[in-house]
Design a protein around this motif. Sequence first.
Motif, mmCIF file in Angstrom:
data_model
loop_
_atom_site.group_PDB
_atom_site.id
_atom_site.type_symbol
_atom_site.label_atom_id
_atom_site.label_comp_id
_atom_site.label_asym_id
_atom_site.label_seq_id
_atom_site.Cartn_x
_atom_site.Cartn_y
_atom_site.Cartn_z
ATOM 1 N N SER A 2 13.320 64.479 -28.893
ATOM 2 C CA SER A 2 13.383 63.184 -28.260
ATOM 3 C C SER A 2 14.490 62.227 -29.223
ATOM 4 O O SER A 2 14.408 62.285 -30.132
ATOM 5 C CB SER A 2 12.152 62.668 -28.079
ATOM 6 O OG SER A 2 11.918 61.411 -28.933
ATOM 7 N N CYS A 3 15.231 61.575 -28.306
ATOM 8 C CA CYS A 3 15.852 60.364 -29.143
ATOM 9 C C CYS A 3 16.370 59.415 -28.167
ATOM 10 O O CYS A 3 15.975 59.409 -26.860
ATOM 11 C CB CYS A 3 17.451 61.087 -29.637
ATOM 12 S SG CYS A 3 18.503 61.622 -28.304
ATOM 13 N N ASN A 4 16.847 58.353 -28.476
ATOM 14 C CA ASN A 4 17.090 57.073 -27.555
ATOM 15 C C ASN A 4 18.431 57.334 -27.572
ATOM 16 O O ASN A 4 19.461 57.827 -28.160
ATOM 17 C CB ASN A 4 17.153 55.810 -28.410
ATOM 18 C CG ASN A 4 15.844 55.435 -28.490
ATOM 19 O OD1 ASN A 4 14.872 55.852 -27.745
ATOM 20 N ND2 ASN A 4 15.358 54.705 -29.574
ATOM 21 N N PHE A 5 18.855 57.382 -26.241
ATOM 22 C CA PHE A 5 19.938 57.783 -25.559
ATOM 23 C C PHE A 5 20.619 56.734 -24.635
ATOM 24 O O PHE A 5 20.113 56.239 -23.675
ATOM 25 C CB PHE A 5 20.020 59.258 -24.936
ATOM 26 C CG PHE A 5 21.222 59.925 -24.464
ATOM 27 C CD1 PHE A 5 22.092 60.704 -25.485
ATOM 28 C CD2 PHE A 5 21.648 59.875 -23.049
ATOM 29 C CE1 PHE A 5 23.057 61.159 -25.184
ATOM 30 C CE2 PHE A 5 22.848 60.188 -22.796
ATOM 31 C CZ PHE A 5 23.633 61.424 -23.827
ATOM 32 N N ASN A 6 21.882 56.355 -24.769
ATOM 33 C CA ASN A 6 22.604 55.502 -23.883
ATOM 34 C C ASN A 6 23.879 56.479 -23.052
ATOM 35 O O ASN A 6 24.648 56.904 -23.678
ATOM 36 C CB ASN A 6 23.345 54.327 -24.516
ATOM 37 C CG ASN A 6 22.288 53.542 -25.268
ATOM 38 O OD1 ASN A 6 21.339 53.213 -24.690
ATOM 39 N ND2 ASN A 6 22.755 52.941 -26.211
ATOM 40 N N ILE A 7 23.786 55.935 -21.771
ATOM 41 C CA ILE A 7 24.802 56.395 -20.824
ATOM 42 C C ILE A 7 25.943 55.495 -20.780
ATOM 43 O O ILE A 7 25.552 54.402 -20.647
ATOM 44 C CB ILE A 7 24.376 56.920 -19.477
ATOM 45 C CG1 ILE A 7 23.621 57.984 -19.491
ATOM 46 C CG2 ILE A 7 25.709 57.104 -18.752
ATOM 47 C CD1 ILE A 7 22.962 58.415 -18.283
ATOM 48 N N ILE A 8 27.046 55.761 -21.231
ATOM 49 C CA ILE A 8 28.369 54.929 -21.579
ATOM 50 C C ILE A 8 29.221 55.163 -20.105
ATOM 51 O O ILE A 8 29.644 53.966 -19.859
ATOM 52 C CB ILE A 8 29.317 55.069 -22.856
ATOM 53 C CG1 ILE A 8 28.223 55.137 -24.117
ATOM 54 C CG2 ILE A 8 30.471 54.282 -22.889
ATOM 55 C CD1 ILE A 8 28.843 55.665 -25.379
ATOM 56 N N TYR A 15 28.522 62.689 -17.103
ATOM 57 C CA TYR A 15 28.414 61.467 -17.867
ATOM 58 C C TYR A 15 28.630 61.760 -19.361
ATOM 59 O O TYR A 15 28.948 62.795 -19.664
ATOM 60 C CB TYR A 15 27.152 60.704 -17.773
ATOM 61 C CG TYR A 15 25.938 61.670 -18.449
ATOM 62 C CD1 TYR A 15 25.755 61.397 -19.860
ATOM 63 C CD2 TYR A 15 25.275 62.685 -18.006
ATOM 64 C CE1 TYR A 15 24.927 62.291 -20.651
ATOM 65 C CE2 TYR A 15 24.344 63.368 -18.476
ATOM 66 C CZ TYR A 15 24.075 63.134 -20.051
ATOM 67 O OH TYR A 15 23.248 63.997 -20.515
ATOM 68 N N ILE A 16 29.076 60.636 -19.754
ATOM 69 C CA ILE A 16 29.254 60.498 -21.481
ATOM 70 C C ILE A 16 28.139 59.606 -21.923
ATOM 71 O O ILE A 16 28.142 58.597 -21.454
ATOM 72 C CB ILE A 16 30.755 60.002 -21.742
ATOM 73 C CG1 ILE A 16 31.645 61.084 -21.238
ATOM 74 C CG2 ILE A 16 30.882 59.993 -23.334
ATOM 75 C CD1 ILE A 16 33.367 60.538 -21.406
ATOM 76 N N GLY A 17 27.488 60.135 -22.833
ATOM 77 C CA GLY A 17 26.688 59.255 -23.555
ATOM 78 C C GLY A 17 26.331 59.451 -25.008
ATOM 79 O O GLY A 17 27.051 60.522 -25.522
ATOM 80 N N CYS A 22 21.692 59.499 -34.133
ATOM 81 C CA CYS A 22 22.668 60.218 -34.656
ATOM 82 C C CYS A 22 24.145 59.968 -34.337
ATOM 83 O O CYS A 22 24.992 60.295 -35.074
ATOM 84 C CB CYS A 22 22.367 61.650 -34.683
ATOM 85 S SG CYS A 22 22.899 62.297 -33.067
ATOM 86 N N LYS A 23 24.110 59.102 -33.348
ATOM 87 C CA LYS A 23 25.642 58.643 -33.127
ATOM 88 C C LYS A 23 26.458 59.806 -32.126
ATOM 89 O O LYS A 23 27.725 59.411 -32.187
ATOM 90 C CB LYS A 23 26.465 58.020 -34.177
ATOM 91 C CG LYS A 23 25.748 56.826 -34.683
ATOM 92 C CD LYS A 23 25.227 55.598 -33.526
ATOM 93 C CE LYS A 23 24.793 54.458 -34.357
ATOM 94 N NZ LYS A 23 24.333 53.631 -33.207
#
Length: 106
Positions: A2-8, A15-17, A22-23
Amino acid sequence: MSCNFNIIAECPRGYIGQCTGCKEYNFAFNNLLITFSEDHLVWFFDWVLQNRDNPDFHFLLANGQDRIYKSPLENLFITFNSKELEDMEILYGQLQIVWQARQILN
């Protein structure tokens, strides 16, 4: 996992997220998922998009794909068609706009 993930950037095909921890970037497109550092993501998109009209990468497959990219792994190829490459260019453009905005804010 699990991680926090942002779709850009996103389109109907994918998509690209970015993972906020970890960036690393995820590029999810059709049935393809690849993770990258920022530098490798730039290299990948530049390589794919700059070679879309390269005749060495053209080969019509029975499934309608007509651009073939050899991966670093022997016997593994990534295939696209022209519409998919257009969608990828749009995704990459959206990502670059976000990066530019981040630079301005920082």
